[in-house]
Design a protein around this motif. Structure first.
Motif, PDB file in Angstrom:
ATOM      1  N   SER A 172       8.415  73.469  59.067  1.00  0.00           N
ATOM      2  CA  SER A 172       7.125  74.061  58.338  1.00  0.00           C
ATOM      3  C   SER A 172       6.077  74.039  59.528  1.00  0.00           C
ATOM      4  O   SER A 172       5.981  73.176  60.133  1.00  0.00           O
ATOM      5  CB  SER A 172       6.616  73.385  57.140  1.00  0.00           C
ATOM      6  OG  SER A 172       6.197  71.966  57.514  1.00  0.00           O
ATOM      7  N   SER A 173       5.270  75.180  59.558  1.00  0.00           N
ATOM      8  CA  SER A 173       4.176  75.377  60.356  1.00  0.00           C
ATOM      9  C   SER A 173       3.081  74.091  60.232  1.00  0.00           C
ATOM     10  O   SER A 173       2.710  73.634  61.208  1.00  0.00           O
ATOM     11  CB  SER A 173       3.459  76.542  60.319  1.00  0.00           C
ATOM     12  OG  SER A 173       2.821  76.758  58.873  1.00  0.00           O
ATOM     13  N   GLN A 174       3.278  73.808  59.026  1.00  0.00           N
ATOM     14  CA  GLN A 174       2.179  72.612  58.764  1.00  0.00           C
ATOM     15  C   GLN A 174       2.404  71.308  59.262  1.00  0.00           C
ATOM     16  O   GLN A 174       1.718  70.444  59.918  1.00  0.00           O
ATOM     17  CB  GLN A 174       2.050  72.339  57.170  1.00  0.00           C
ATOM     18  CG  GLN A 174       1.152  73.573  56.523  1.00  0.00           C
ATOM     19  CD  GLN A 174       2.233  74.514  56.062  1.00  0.00           C
ATOM     20  OE1 GLN A 174       3.621  74.434  56.484  1.00  0.00           O
ATOM     21  NE2 GLN A 174       1.754  75.526  54.888  1.00  0.00           N
ATOM     22  N   TYR A 175       3.903  71.010  59.240  1.00  0.00           N
ATOM     23  CA  TYR A 175       4.214  69.762  60.086  1.00  0.00           C
ATOM     24  C   TYR A 175       4.405  69.516  61.550  1.00  0.00           C
ATOM     25  O   TYR A 175       3.767  68.846  62.069  1.00  0.00           O
ATOM     26  CB  TYR A 175       5.627  69.333  59.581  1.00  0.00           C
ATOM     27  CG  TYR A 175       6.408  68.259  59.916  1.00  0.00           C
ATOM     28  CD1 TYR A 175       6.013  66.949  59.557  1.00  0.00           C
ATOM     29  CD2 TYR A 175       7.272  68.171  61.115  1.00  0.00           C
ATOM     30  CE1 TYR A 175       6.697  65.929  60.082  1.00  0.00           C
ATOM     31  CE2 TYR A 175       7.884  67.375  61.532  1.00  0.00           C
ATOM     32  CZ  TYR A 175       7.634  65.954  61.034  1.00  0.00           C
ATOM     33  OH  TYR A 175       8.338  64.748  61.478  1.00  0.00           O
ATOM     34  N   ARG A 176       4.636  70.783  61.973  1.00  0.00           N
ATOM     35  CA  ARG A 176       4.425  71.131  63.158  1.00  0.00           C
ATOM     36  C   ARG A 176       2.865  71.075  63.947  1.00  0.00           C
ATOM     37  O   ARG A 176       2.625  70.393  64.827  1.00  0.00           O
ATOM     38  CB  ARG A 176       5.132  72.412  63.941  1.00  0.00           C
ATOM     39  CG  ARG A 176       6.626  72.413  63.687  1.00  0.00           C
ATOM     40  CD  ARG A 176       7.384  73.609  64.454  1.00  0.00           C
ATOM     41  NE  ARG A 176       6.871  74.849  63.583  1.00  0.00           N
ATOM     42  CZ  ARG A 176       7.435  75.094  62.825  1.00  0.00           C
ATOM     43  NH1 ARG A 176       8.655  74.562  62.271  1.00  0.00           N
ATOM     44  NH2 ARG A 176       7.267  76.533  62.076  1.00  0.00           N
ATOM     45  N   ASN A 177       2.091  71.750  63.185  1.00  0.00           N
ATOM     46  CA  ASN A 177       0.650  71.453  63.554  1.00  0.00           C
ATOM     47  C   ASN A 177      -0.002  70.275  63.365  1.00  0.00           C
ATOM     48  O   ASN A 177      -0.789  69.748  64.092  1.00  0.00           O
ATOM     49  CB  ASN A 177      -0.141  72.623  62.626  1.00  0.00           C
ATOM     50  CG  ASN A 177       0.417  73.945  63.147  1.00  0.00           C
ATOM     51  OD1 ASN A 177       0.463  74.366  64.168  1.00  0.00           O
ATOM     52  ND2 ASN A 177      -0.020  74.967  62.235  1.00  0.00           N
ATOM     53  N   SER A 178       0.466  69.237  62.571  1.00  0.00           N
ATOM     54  CA  SER A 178       0.031  68.149  62.273  1.00  0.00           C
ATOM     55  C   SER A 178       0.261  67.320  63.609  1.00  0.00           C
ATOM     56  O   SER A 178      -0.377  66.427  63.893  1.00  0.00           O
ATOM     57  CB  SER A 178       0.546  67.389  61.157  1.00  0.00           C
ATOM     58  OG  SER A 178       1.939  67.015  61.146  1.00  0.00           O
ATOM     59  N   ALA A 179       1.340  67.344  64.147  1.00  0.00           N
ATOM     60  CA  ALA A 179       1.875  66.843  65.393  1.00  0.00           C
ATOM     61  C   ALA A 179       0.918  67.400  66.471  1.00  0.00           C
ATOM     62  O   ALA A 179       0.500  66.574  67.471  1.00  0.00           O
ATOM     63  CB  ALA A 179       3.336  67.079  65.728  1.00  0.00           C
ATOM     64  N   ARG A 180       0.918  68.652  66.325  1.00  0.00           N
ATOM     65  CA  ARG A 180      -0.156  69.265  67.675  1.00  0.00           C
ATOM     66  C   ARG A 180      -1.473  68.341  67.525  1.00  0.00           C
ATOM     67  O   ARG A 180      -2.268  68.221  68.411  1.00  0.00           O
ATOM     68  CB  ARG A 180      -0.240  70.712  67.303  1.00  0.00           C
ATOM     69  CG  ARG A 180       0.920  71.235  67.785  1.00  0.00           C
ATOM     70  CD  ARG A 180       1.042  72.840  67.733  1.00  0.00           C
ATOM     71  NE  ARG A 180       2.270  73.792  68.103  1.00  0.00           N
ATOM     72  CZ  ARG A 180       3.014  74.059  67.451  1.00  0.00           C
ATOM     73  NH1 ARG A 180       2.740  74.183  66.005  1.00  0.00           N
ATOM     74  NH2 ARG A 180       4.138  74.741  67.579  1.00  0.00           N
ATOM     75  N   TYR A 181      -2.075  68.302  66.120  1.00  0.00           N
ATOM     76  CA  TYR A 181      -3.573  67.549  66.237  1.00  0.00           C
ATOM     77  C   TYR A 181      -3.333  66.172  66.698  1.00  0.00           C
ATOM     78  O   TYR A 181      -4.349  65.839  67.200  1.00  0.00           O
ATOM     79  CB  TYR A 181      -3.758  67.807  64.548  1.00  0.00           C
ATOM     80  CG  TYR A 181      -4.126  69.079  63.964  1.00  0.00           C
ATOM     81  CD1 TYR A 181      -4.668  70.038  64.654  1.00  0.00           C
ATOM     82  CD2 TYR A 181      -3.295  69.441  62.707  1.00  0.00           C
ATOM     83  CE1 TYR A 181      -4.683  71.330  64.191  1.00  0.00           C
ATOM     84  CE2 TYR A 181      -3.857  70.795  62.199  1.00  0.00           C
ATOM     85  CZ  TYR A 181      -4.345  71.608  62.909  1.00  0.00           C
ATOM     86  OH  TYR A 181      -4.627  72.961  62.178  1.00  0.00           O
ATOM     87  N   ALA A 182      -2.385  65.544  66.238  1.00  0.00           N
ATOM     88  CA  ALA A 182      -2.161  64.201  66.868  1.00  0.00           C
ATOM     89  C   ALA A 182      -2.151  64.124  68.357  1.00  0.00           C
ATOM     90  O   ALA A 182      -2.824  63.230  69.120  1.00  0.00           O
ATOM     91  CB  ALA A 182      -0.967  63.511  66.324  1.00  0.00           C
ATOM     92  N   ASP A 183      -1.441  64.915  68.932  1.00  0.00           N
ATOM     93  CA  ASP A 183      -1.417  65.397  70.369  1.00  0.00           C
ATOM     94  C   ASP A 183      -2.953  65.554  70.939  1.00  0.00           C
ATOM     95  O   ASP A 183      -3.159  64.923  72.104  1.00  0.00           O
ATOM     96  CB  ASP A 183      -0.604  66.432  70.786  1.00  0.00           C
ATOM     97  CG  ASP A 183      -0.510  66.682  72.294  1.00  0.00           C
ATOM     98  OD1 ASP A 183       0.269  65.623  72.833  1.00  0.00           O
ATOM     99  OD2 ASP A 183      -0.921  67.535  72.604  1.00  0.00           O
ATOM    100  N   ILE A 184      -3.725  66.256  70.152  1.00  0.00           N
ATOM    101  CA  ILE A 184      -5.169  66.423  70.843  1.00  0.00           C
ATOM    102  C   ILE A 184      -6.088  65.290  70.680  1.00  0.00           C
ATOM    103  O   ILE A 184      -6.629  64.952  71.636  1.00  0.00           O
ATOM    104  CB  ILE A 184      -5.575  67.790  69.893  1.00  0.00           C
ATOM    105  CG1 ILE A 184      -4.952  68.969  70.020  1.00  0.00           C
ATOM    106  CG2 ILE A 184      -7.331  67.838  70.145  1.00  0.00           C
ATOM    107  CD1 ILE A 184      -5.317  70.250  69.056  1.00  0.00           C
TER     108      ILE A 184
END
Length: 276
Positions: A172-184
């Protein structure tokens, strides 16, 4: 040699999603400042059993913490207890199950949410008890603990990736984006941690599946990332010929980095600078 160590456990982060979506951490790899390993989570691939595995080196079937409903203190020595016994300072910004495993069980939010007690295994803590507690706030809690108490060992444990996976699933885009936020969020703090000489491990307890859950033996549930950052790691550019670290070896690796002598934990020495 005694080092200060920060262990970041990004709850519920699948290996491939970390590899594909975490641009800052992968940028550190491209500049030879970090190395990424694929680690296989122990079974069952559930949170509380694997917190215990990461922090004590014991498989769930050995620790007795075999599901998330086992609410009691750990029966084994942990990074926290070994560090405290060695005279080191410990801290954690983490989900309240960590407090229940290593400080006091059951968790009492009024008593335990903010902890400052040198007699406890986790001497300084900011604990939360809602899965949607913002990762951004959690990293700020951790940075407060780091600056205020200067711990030798700091655990940082955000939950939003796992929470999002349970709501939307692995693909899901939501799950992938949550990983991107953690990376930020990591990109805001890791540079100063590196500059101040910290040895940093970023890993996860378990992954996620498309049923919006985890707990079994599917690769997407068991394969998790382990980024290592810092001058005390070997950072070999070719890792294919190196046996990947085991989840049961993270505890011993942290103890070695902290300079804790005579511990009985398995460790992945090949990850350290100077190993052959």
């Amino acid at each position: 040699m005694r080092n200060k160590v920060i262990l970041v456990v990004l709850d519920g982060l699948n290996y491939q999603v970390a590899h594909n979506c975490m641009g800052y951490l992968n940028g550190l790899i491209e500049t030879h400042q970090a190395t990424l390993y694929k680690v296989q989570a122990q079974l069952p691939s559930m949170s509380r059993p694997l917190y215990e595995c990461i922090l004590t080196g014991k498989r769930p079937v050995e620790s007795g913490i075999v599901n998330n409903e086992v609410v009691r203190l750990s029966h084994h020595s942990s990074v926290f207890s070994l560090a405290k016994d060695a005279g080191l300072i410990t801290a954690a910004a983490a989900f309240h199950w960590m407090s229940e495993l290593y400080n006091r069980a059951p968790y009492n939010a009024i008593r335990d949410r903010v902890t400052n007690d040198e007699t406890l295994n986790i001497q300084h803590g900011c604990f939360y008890h809602s899965d949607h507690y913002p990762d951004e706030h959690l990293f700020l809690d951790a940075e407060y603990l780091r600056r205020q108490y200067n711990p030798n060992f700091l655990l940082i444990h955000p939950m939003n990736i796992d929470d999002t996976g349970h709501k939307f699933g692995l693909d899901s885009s939501q799950y992938r984006n949550s990983a991107r936020y953690a990376d930020i969020y990591l990109s805001r703090f890791v540079p100063q941690w590196i500059d101040q000489g910290y040895q940093i491990i970023v890993t996860s307890d378990h992954g996620m599946n498309n049923d919006r859950s985890h707990g079994g033996a599917l690769a997407e549930e068991r394969e998790v990332p382990m980024f290592v950052i810092g001058s005390q790691f070997a950072h070999r550019h070719v890792v294919e010929n190196i046996e990947p670290p085991k989840q049961t070896e993270i505890c011993g690796l942290v103890c070695d980095l902290l300079g804790i002598e005579h511990h009985d934990k398995a460790s992945c020495q090949m990850l350290l600078a100077g190993s052959k």
